[in-house]
Design a protein around this motif. Structure first.
Motif, PDB file in Angstrom:
ATOM      1  N   GLU A  12       0.823  -1.061   0.209  1.00  0.00           N
ATOM      2  CA  GLU A  12       0.007  -0.092  -0.122  1.00  0.00           C
ATOM      3  C   GLU A  12       1.303   1.241  -0.401  1.00  0.00           C
ATOM      4  OE1 GLU A  12      -3.264   2.402   0.210  1.00  0.00           O
ATOM      5  OE2 GLU A  12      -3.437   0.667  -0.388  1.00  0.00           O
ATOM      6  N   MET A  13       1.874   1.618   1.143  1.00  0.00           N
ATOM      7  CA  MET A  13       3.166   2.536   0.744  1.00  0.00           C
ATOM      8  C   MET A  13       3.424   2.273  -0.438  1.00  0.00           C
ATOM      9  SD  MET A  13       6.542   2.465   2.487  1.00  0.00           S
ATOM     10  CE  MET A  13       7.203   1.629   1.791  1.00  0.00           C
ATOM     11  N   MET A  16       0.792   3.721  -3.491  1.00  0.00           N
ATOM     12  CA  MET A  16       0.454   5.692  -2.658  1.00  0.00           C
ATOM     13  C   MET A  16       1.704   6.636  -2.896  1.00  0.00           C
ATOM     14  SD  MET A  16      -3.119   5.652  -2.421  1.00  0.00           S
ATOM     15  CE  MET A  16      -3.055   6.422  -2.536  1.00  0.00           C
ATOM     16  N   ASP A  18       3.693   6.959  -0.025  1.00  0.00           N
ATOM     17  CA  ASP A  18       2.338   7.501   1.688  1.00  0.00           C
ATOM     18  C   ASP A  18       4.564   7.437   2.580  1.00  0.00           C
ATOM     19  OD1 ASP A  18       2.058   7.499   4.029  1.00  0.00           O
ATOM     20  OD2 ASP A  18       0.169   6.807   3.194  1.00  0.00           O
ATOM     21  N   LEU A  21       3.856   6.189   5.641  1.00  0.00           N
ATOM     22  CA  LEU A  21       3.739   4.855   6.373  1.00  0.00           C
ATOM     23  C   LEU A  21       5.162   4.255   6.387  1.00  0.00           C
ATOM     24  CD1 LEU A  21       1.710   2.990   6.963  1.00  0.00           C
ATOM     25  CD2 LEU A  21       1.236   2.940   4.441  1.00  0.00           C
ATOM     26  N   HIS A  49       9.457   8.101  -4.162  1.00  0.00           N
ATOM     27  CA  HIS A  49       8.544   9.805  -4.897  1.00  0.00           C
ATOM     28  C   HIS A  49       8.805   8.682  -6.540  1.00  0.00           C
ATOM     29  CE1 HIS A  49       8.595  11.673  -1.422  1.00  0.00           C
ATOM     30  NE2 HIS A  49      10.175  11.649  -1.430  1.00  0.00           N
TER      31      HIS A  49
END
Length: 136
Positions: A12-13, A16, A18, A21, A49
């Motif tokens: 998920e990190m 996104m 994130d 996270l 990034h």
């Protein structure tokens, strides 16, 4: 977090980008190992990034999650839409599938180290990259 939760949070990190996270689930002395070599937190954050911008609309599937004490092994696939920025290959919204295996070393319930083996050559070929044999 147990191994399955860590694996799902990791993907998920990555999906996104994130950073918050990542800071929650990785140790301060985090290290990553992969086809590009070995890196630290800053190296990984640079990648984090870049990755979801280059490979957008990610749909990860965790094929297998194997808990081995302080190690978690995940065999995965990720389908995404390529937007550009990988090996100077032009992005035209191509669908791409990445597969691989990632090993996590855990310390104190967080990810301390990762080892990644992926199908980078196949991804490049899906995007129109060609391998040329050397001429004799």
């Amino acid at each position: 977090m147990h191994s399955g939760e860590i694996a799902r949070a990791w993907f998920e990190m990555c999906r996104m980008g994130d950073v918050g996270l990542f800071r929650e689930i990785a140790t301060d002395d985090f290290m990553c190992h992969g086809p590009g070599g070995t890196g630290d937190r800053d190296t990984f954050l640079d990648w984090l990034h870049w990755y979801p911008r280059a490979f957008a609309e990610q749909r990860p599937t965790l094929e297998d999650v194997i808990d081995c004490g302080d190690r978690v092994v995940v065999r995965y696939s990720v389908r995404s839409t390529y937007r550009g920025g990988y090996l100077d290959l032009p992005g035209h919204g191509q669908d791409v599938e990445e597969t691989g295996i990632i090993i996590f070393r855990l310390a104190g319930g967080k990810v301390a180290e990762t080892w990644l083996e992926g199908n980078d050559l196949e991804v490049a070929q899906q995007l129109g990259g060609r391998v040329h044999a050397p001429e004799h």
